[in-house]
Scaffold this active site. Sequence first.
Site, mmCIF file in Angstrom:
data_model
loop_
_atom_site.group_PDB
_atom_site.id
_atom_site.type_symbol
_atom_site.label_atom_id
_atom_site.label_comp_id
_atom_site.label_asym_id
_atom_site.label_seq_id
_atom_site.Cartn_x
_atom_site.Cartn_y
_atom_site.Cartn_z
ATOM 1 N N LYS A 22 43.913 50.857 40.913
ATOM 2 C CA LYS A 22 43.110 49.998 41.718
ATOM 3 C C LYS A 22 43.406 48.867 41.924
ATOM 4 O O LYS A 22 43.155 48.413 43.723
ATOM 5 C CB LYS A 22 42.265 49.164 40.075
ATOM 6 C CG LYS A 22 41.031 48.531 41.198
ATOM 7 C CD LYS A 22 40.212 48.364 39.682
ATOM 8 C CE LYS A 22 41.229 47.456 39.171
ATOM 9 N NZ LYS A 22 40.743 45.914 39.242
ATOM 10 N N ASN A 23 44.253 48.127 41.611
ATOM 11 C CA ASN A 23 45.102 46.642 41.876
ATOM 12 C C ASN A 23 46.013 46.458 43.247
ATOM 13 O O ASN A 23 46.486 46.194 43.556
ATOM 14 C CB ASN A 23 45.274 45.764 41.338
ATOM 15 C CG ASN A 23 44.339 45.321 39.776
ATOM 16 O OD1 ASN A 23 42.987 45.495 40.298
ATOM 17 N ND2 ASN A 23 44.837 45.142 38.455
ATOM 18 N N ARG A 92 35.087 40.462 43.037
ATOM 19 C CA ARG A 92 36.147 39.659 42.929
ATOM 20 C C ARG A 92 37.726 40.186 44.448
ATOM 21 O O ARG A 92 37.531 39.439 45.767
ATOM 22 C CB ARG A 92 36.498 38.853 42.439
ATOM 23 C CG ARG A 92 38.179 37.776 42.519
ATOM 24 C CD ARG A 92 38.462 37.413 41.272
ATOM 25 N NE ARG A 92 39.419 37.131 41.339
ATOM 26 C CZ ARG A 92 39.201 35.234 41.779
ATOM 27 N NH1 ARG A 92 38.071 34.439 41.765
ATOM 28 N NH2 ARG A 92 40.582 34.867 41.805
ATOM 29 N N CYS A 116 33.159 35.991 36.318
ATOM 30 C CA CYS A 116 32.758 37.181 36.266
ATOM 31 C C CYS A 116 32.888 37.025 35.100
ATOM 32 O O CYS A 116 32.086 36.142 34.088
ATOM 33 C CB CYS A 116 34.121 38.263 36.258
ATOM 34 S SG CYS A 116 36.163 37.233 35.441
ATOM 35 N N ARG A 121 36.611 32.130 37.527
ATOM 36 C CA ARG A 121 37.513 32.585 38.241
ATOM 37 C C ARG A 121 37.388 32.009 39.906
ATOM 38 O O ARG A 121 37.563 32.236 40.822
ATOM 39 C CB ARG A 121 37.691 34.614 39.393
ATOM 40 C CG ARG A 121 37.849 35.094 37.765
ATOM 41 C CD ARG A 121 38.300 35.201 36.716
ATOM 42 N NE ARG A 121 39.160 36.512 37.326
ATOM 43 C CZ ARG A 121 39.365 37.734 37.764
ATOM 44 N NH1 ARG A 121 38.183 38.639 37.431
ATOM 45 N NH2 ARG A 121 40.187 38.753 38.706
ATOM 46 N N ASP A 305 45.471 42.542 31.052
ATOM 47 C CA ASP A 305 45.215 43.785 31.063
ATOM 48 C C ASP A 305 45.006 45.026 30.312
ATOM 49 O O ASP A 305 44.290 45.536 30.621
ATOM 50 C CB ASP A 305 45.267 44.460 32.707
ATOM 51 C CG ASP A 305 44.557 43.693 33.871
ATOM 52 O OD1 ASP A 305 44.656 43.866 35.566
ATOM 53 O OD2 ASP A 305 43.760 42.690 33.583
ATOM 54 N N ILE A 327 46.908 33.607 30.136
ATOM 55 C CA ILE A 327 46.388 34.496 31.556
ATOM 56 C C ILE A 327 44.981 33.461 31.892
ATOM 57 O O ILE A 327 44.706 32.783 32.974
ATOM 58 C CB ILE A 327 46.809 35.422 31.993
ATOM 59 C CG1 ILE A 327 48.028 35.614 31.911
ATOM 60 C CG2 ILE A 327 46.467 35.690 34.102
ATOM 61 C CD1 ILE A 327 48.808 35.705 33.444
ATOM 62 N N ARG A 397 34.747 51.224 37.334
ATOM 63 C CA ARG A 397 35.112 50.378 38.163
ATOM 64 C C ARG A 397 36.777 50.670 38.556
ATOM 65 O O ARG A 397 37.489 50.344 39.124
ATOM 66 C CB ARG A 397 35.282 49.049 38.191
ATOM 67 C CG ARG A 397 33.667 48.040 38.073
ATOM 68 C CD ARG A 397 33.974 46.579 38.490
ATOM 69 N NE ARG A 397 34.360 46.447 39.498
ATOM 70 C CZ ARG A 397 34.753 44.964 39.485
ATOM 71 N NH1 ARG A 397 34.219 44.069 38.271
ATOM 72 N NH2 ARG A 397 35.672 44.310 39.975
HETATM 73 C C1 EPZ Z 1 44.554 40.736 39.573
HETATM 74 O O1 EPZ Z 1 43.146 39.511 39.634
HETATM 75 C C2 EPZ Z 1 43.738 41.149 39.284
HETATM 76 N N1 EPZ Z 1 43.290 41.989 39.878
HETATM 77 C C3 EPZ Z 1 43.186 41.659 37.510
HETATM 78 O O2 EPZ Z 1 43.439 42.293 37.533
HETATM 79 C C4 EPZ Z 1 44.450 40.676 36.647
HETATM 80 O O3 EPZ Z 1 43.356 40.319 35.056
HETATM 81 C C5 EPZ Z 1 45.221 39.724 37.162
HETATM 82 O O4 EPZ Z 1 45.394 39.534 38.331
HETATM 83 C C6 EPZ Z 1 46.242 38.598 36.106
HETATM 84 O O5 EPZ Z 1 47.222 39.512 36.678
HETATM 85 C C7 EPZ Z 1 43.505 42.031 40.674
HETATM 86 O O6 EPZ Z 1 44.532 42.810 41.083
HETATM 87 C C8 EPZ Z 1 42.595 42.549 42.343
HETATM 88 P P1 EPZ Z 1 45.395 35.647 39.488
HETATM 89 P P2 EPZ Z 1 43.525 37.969 40.339
HETATM 90 O O7 EPZ Z 1 45.010 35.230 40.608
HETATM 91 O O8 EPZ Z 1 44.459 37.971 41.699
HETATM 92 C C9 EPZ Z 1 43.716 31.432 38.283
HETATM 93 C C10 EPZ Z 1 41.977 43.727 36.205
HETATM 94 O O9 EPZ Z 1 41.419 44.111 35.150
HETATM 95 N N2 EPZ Z 1 43.944 31.231 39.237
HETATM 96 O O10 EPZ Z 1 46.498 36.508 38.926
HETATM 97 O O11 EPZ Z 1 42.331 37.031 40.416
HETATM 98 C C11 EPZ Z 1 43.752 32.410 37.118
HETATM 99 O O12 EPZ Z 1 42.307 31.984 36.847
HETATM 100 C C12 EPZ Z 1 41.685 42.436 37.119
HETATM 101 O O13 EPZ Z 1 42.119 45.532 36.585
HETATM 102 C C13 EPZ Z 1 44.009 29.615 40.027
HETATM 103 O O14 EPZ Z 1 43.807 28.556 39.061
HETATM 104 O O15 EPZ Z 1 44.293 37.118 38.899
HETATM 105 C C14 EPZ Z 1 44.149 32.811 36.550
HETATM 106 O O16 EPZ Z 1 43.879 32.000 35.256
HETATM 107 C C15 EPZ Z 1 41.219 41.564 35.691
HETATM 108 N N3 EPZ Z 1 42.972 29.632 41.670
HETATM 109 C C16 EPZ Z 1 45.721 32.496 37.116
HETATM 110 O O17 EPZ Z 1 45.117 32.297 37.538
HETATM 111 C C17 EPZ Z 1 43.727 31.030 42.008
HETATM 112 O O18 EPZ Z 1 43.152 30.398 43.400
HETATM 113 C C18 EPZ Z 1 46.125 33.985 37.266
HETATM 114 O O19 EPZ Z 1 45.529 34.404 38.261
HETATM 115 C C19 EPZ Z 1 43.802 31.572 41.541
HETATM 116 C C20 EPZ Z 1 43.712 32.204 40.224
#
Ligand code: EPZ
Length: 419
Positions: A22-23, A92, A116, A121, A305, A327, A397
Amino acid sequence: MDAFRLSGNGPLDGAVDISGAKNAVLPMMASALLAEGISEITNAPHLKDMKTMSDLLRVIGCRVFGGKNQLLVDTTGADHLEAPYELVKTMRASFYVLGPLLARFGRARVSLPGGCAWGPRPVDLHLKGFEALGAKVVVTHGYVETTAEKLRGANITFPISSVGATANVLMAATLAEGTTVINNAAVEPEIDATVDYLLSMGAQIEGRGSRTLTITGVEKLQPGKGATIPDRIEAGTFLAAGLISRGRVRVNKVDPQHLEAVLEVFREIGAQVSVGSDWVELDARDSDLQAVSIKAIPYPGFPTDMQAQLMSVLTTVPGISVIQDTIYNDRFMHVSELKRLGAKIELQGDTATIHGGSSLTGAPVMASDLRASAAMVLAGLVASSTTEISRIYHLDRGYENFEQKLQQLGGKIERFVEQ
Ligand code: EPZ
């Protein structure tokens, strides 16, 4: 609404084929917007999130079609440079269209994703990246409005590892003037998959797989063509089902390298894990399992995840286990639902302490987010009597044919419509 009914059953035993990730398919679909014409993605999973992304691309003016597990995205008619709140609030990853629309058309209006189930997020790193590339970014009425005559290459350093921000800025940089360097880039396999897809479009990217990506902008890209990598989280979830049921599960059509940290934890708990070129088998029959202490960290560490699914397993392992999610410090919606099944868990900030070993008893519970839903299914597999899980649209999803695959392993699970 659809729900699952599970009756605690004995050890699972069997093999399943893992679907495309998916990701990975979501940023690949968004990347198609960077070129005019028909991009192809194979091994695409049939998921609700993929349908949402297809609907969003159609709102933008694309045609999305294709055969079984094949996606064709024709961007010839893309002219509506907006991602509406109704779609973005349900997924998202809709935010991924921002970078490609901005880079190709010079403007985009995308709703802020909002929070979420487990909390805020933010997308500040995405926006800072676009500003560094020379875009004007205004946030108003819940929407991000970005414009740029022409994006210009820049040197960008992310303060933390962000999968989404890395992918979004990477996509935008492929059409920027000059060279962009992204420092502290995320190195999840889904980022490599996005790089590979962009390379298939003619993008110029160095540093694949490292924390420093160097992108030399080009005038134009060609439509993409590529296969979706296997879903490492789906694979980990089915292996966890083998572990929690003290059975034997083999996952086929995987890349074992993407699962190293997960397999290491399963071995530490006491399962036998064997690995082939594109398969992994976990055997927990007659295994003496041990409590563990784990931290969810960015790749290649143990993935957030898989945090909820691991917690379900550890509620059944005697001893005191600890899980810290570095995370998302609030990704614990599954704790209260697991406690309804009799699990003994204490929460302290971003850390859960699991007093494992008590047997779980079936009860009606609620799915709250994608991976928490999977965690509840795992627990329901081994809880005594019956467990009913409502709101499993969360699970649809991110898992293709989930209950069919579990039934193939001997799981007693059925889908029904809740009155
Ligand atoms: C991706 O989300 C995945 N989703 C998530 O999987 C996964 O949990 C996450 O990466 C971490 O591995 C998809 O790929 C569609 P991040 P993403 O930006 O990109 C902070 C699932 O279950 N952050 O790597 O949104 C954030 O809050 C989903 O399949 C900021 O502060 O995650 C987090 O603490 C859930 N500012 C950390 O960074 C930003 O602008 C990592 O988030 C962006 C992120």
